[in-house]
Motif scaffolding. Structure first.
Motif, PDB file in Angstrom:
ATOM      1  N   ARG A  13       0.904  -1.163  -0.102  1.00 48.64           N
ATOM      2  CA  ARG A  13       0.204  -0.020  -0.050  1.00 48.64           C
ATOM      3  C   ARG A  13       1.019   1.171  -0.103  1.00 48.64           C
ATOM      4  O   ARG A  13       0.553   2.075  -0.666  1.00 48.64           O
ATOM      5  CB  ARG A  13      -0.938  -0.119   1.358  1.00 48.64           C
ATOM      6  CG  ARG A  13      -1.721  -1.230   0.795  1.00 48.64           C
ATOM      7  CD  ARG A  13      -2.972  -1.137   1.745  1.00 48.64           C
ATOM      8  NE  ARG A  13      -4.152  -0.389   1.592  1.00 48.64           N
ATOM      9  CZ  ARG A  13      -4.991  -0.200   2.510  1.00 48.64           C
ATOM     10  NH1 ARG A  13      -5.190  -0.828   3.678  1.00 48.64           N
ATOM     11  NH2 ARG A  13      -5.753   0.855   2.369  1.00 48.64           N
ATOM     12  N   ALA A  14       1.753   1.278   0.891  1.00 47.51           N
ATOM     13  CA  ALA A  14       2.874   2.427   0.749  1.00 47.51           C
ATOM     14  C   ALA A  14       3.426   2.398  -0.646  1.00 47.51           C
ATOM     15  O   ALA A  14       3.484   3.774  -0.997  1.00 47.51           O
ATOM     16  CB  ALA A  14       4.058   2.139   1.799  1.00 47.51           C
ATOM     17  N   LEU A  15       3.744   1.525  -1.322  1.00 44.49           N
ATOM     18  CA  LEU A  15       4.540   1.527  -2.557  1.00 44.49           C
ATOM     19  C   LEU A  15       3.536   2.190  -3.897  1.00 44.49           C
ATOM     20  O   LEU A  15       3.762   2.670  -4.663  1.00 44.49           O
ATOM     21  CB  LEU A  15       4.779   0.308  -2.998  1.00 44.49           C
ATOM     22  CG  LEU A  15       6.231  -0.163  -2.585  1.00 44.49           C
ATOM     23  CD1 LEU A  15       6.787  -1.624  -2.822  1.00 44.49           C
ATOM     24  CD2 LEU A  15       7.530   0.698  -2.484  1.00 44.49           C
ATOM     25  N   ALA A  16       2.306   2.105  -3.299  1.00 44.55           N
ATOM     26  CA  ALA A  16       1.046   2.274  -4.156  1.00 44.55           C
ATOM     27  C   ALA A  16       0.590   3.809  -3.910  1.00 44.55           C
ATOM     28  O   ALA A  16      -0.257   4.448  -4.523  1.00 44.55           O
ATOM     29  CB  ALA A  16      -0.144   1.450  -3.963  1.00 44.55           C
ATOM     30  N   GLY A  17       1.342   4.431  -3.021  1.00 45.24           N
ATOM     31  CA  GLY A  17       1.251   5.965  -2.936  1.00 45.24           C
ATOM     32  C   GLY A  17       0.561   6.232  -1.497  1.00 45.24           C
ATOM     33  O   GLY A  17      -0.070   7.442  -1.110  1.00 45.24           O
ATOM     34  N   ALA A  18      -0.080   5.097  -0.844  1.00 42.54           N
ATOM     35  CA  ALA A  18      -0.630   5.246   0.446  1.00 42.54           C
ATOM     36  C   ALA A  18       0.328   5.988   1.646  1.00 42.54           C
ATOM     37  O   ALA A  18       1.423   5.764   1.739  1.00 42.54           O
ATOM     38  CB  ALA A  18      -1.490   3.982   1.133  1.00 42.54           C
ATOM     39  N   LEU A  19      -0.376   6.808   2.365  1.00 43.92           N
ATOM     40  CA  LEU A  19       0.477   7.512   3.635  1.00 43.92           C
ATOM     41  C   LEU A  19      -0.177   6.524   4.820  1.00 43.92           C
ATOM     42  O   LEU A  19      -1.370   6.162   5.097  1.00 43.92           O
ATOM     43  CB  LEU A  19      -0.039   8.972   3.992  1.00 43.92           C
ATOM     44  CG  LEU A  19       0.574   9.282   5.251  1.00 43.92           C
ATOM     45  CD1 LEU A  19       1.787   9.673   5.146  1.00 43.92           C
ATOM     46  CD2 LEU A  19      -0.130  10.679   5.445  1.00 43.92           C
ATOM     47  N   PRO A  48      -4.143   8.003  -1.678  1.00 46.43           N
ATOM     48  CA  PRO A  48      -4.038   9.156  -2.400  1.00 46.43           C
ATOM     49  C   PRO A  48      -5.386   9.956  -2.608  1.00 46.43           C
ATOM     50  O   PRO A  48      -5.663  11.240  -2.645  1.00 46.43           O
ATOM     51  CB  PRO A  48      -3.300   8.837  -3.446  1.00 46.43           C
ATOM     52  CG  PRO A  48      -2.384   7.797  -3.240  1.00 46.43           C
ATOM     53  CD  PRO A  48      -3.347   6.983  -2.383  1.00 46.43           C
ATOM     54  N   GLU A  49      -6.507   9.054  -2.863  1.00 55.42           N
ATOM     55  CA  GLU A  49      -7.580   9.738  -3.372  1.00 55.42           C
ATOM     56  C   GLU A  49      -8.811  10.052  -2.029  1.00 55.42           C
ATOM     57  O   GLU A  49      -9.669  10.366  -2.392  1.00 55.42           O
ATOM     58  CB  GLU A  49      -8.504   8.782  -4.439  1.00 55.42           C
ATOM     59  CG  GLU A  49      -9.207   7.652  -3.680  1.00 55.42           C
ATOM     60  CD  GLU A  49      -8.333   6.499  -3.225  1.00 55.42           C
ATOM     61  OE1 GLU A  49      -8.972   5.655  -2.392  1.00 55.42           O
ATOM     62  OE2 GLU A  49      -7.088   6.585  -3.603  1.00 55.42           O
TER      63      GLU A  49
END
Length: 142
Positions: A33-39, A58-59
């Motif tokens: 999930r972090a690699l997919a852009g999640a914080l 991100p969304e």
């Protein structure tokens, strides 16, 4: 997850708790999930151990708001939600949304989220489908 096992039994059946907990046991899911852009927001104790966390995509989807039972009722969930909201606002996100358990719903309501509807669904567990529910909730940042 200790929160699911300890506090979850107050709102869900033992089988629902077992199915829910089994779904959240893979640490690799956080990395992906972090690699997919999640914080991934994490609160730690005085020995630097994780005691609460939340995942903000991100969304604007907020997922996995959890607090260890030994650290609950200390405002950690409220602080994680505030940090997620600040991060989202800085990135121009106009709406936050989540699927909150019975356990997490009060924290989201305190943070200004509104229930849009109850979600009834099933989780695959031990060769069967276990029925469970949560609440679709959202908050406008406009």
């Amino acid at each position: 997850m200790a929160a699911i096992w300890t506090i979850g039994v107050g709102s869900y059946s033992e089988e629902q708790v077992a199915a829910w907990a089994a779904f959240h046991t893979e640490p690799a899911r956080f990395r992906a999930r972090a690699l997919a852009g999640a914080l991934i927001l994490v609160a730690v104790d005085d020995r630097d151990r994780s005691v609460a966390h939340a995942v903000l995509e991100p969304e604007g989807h907020l997922d996995q708001l959890y607090c260890h039972p030994d650290h609950s009722r200390r405002g950690l969930a409220d602080r994680l939600l505030a940090a997620a909201e600040q991060h989202a606002r800085e990135r121009g996100v106009v709406r936050l949304y989540t699927e909150a358990s019975e356990l997490a719903r009060p924290a989201f309501e305190r943070a200004g989220y509104a229930v849009t509807h109850r979600r009834d669904f099933t989780i695959a567990y031990r060769n069967r489908r276990v029925p469970i529910h949560n609440y679709a909730m959202e908050k406008s940042l406009r």
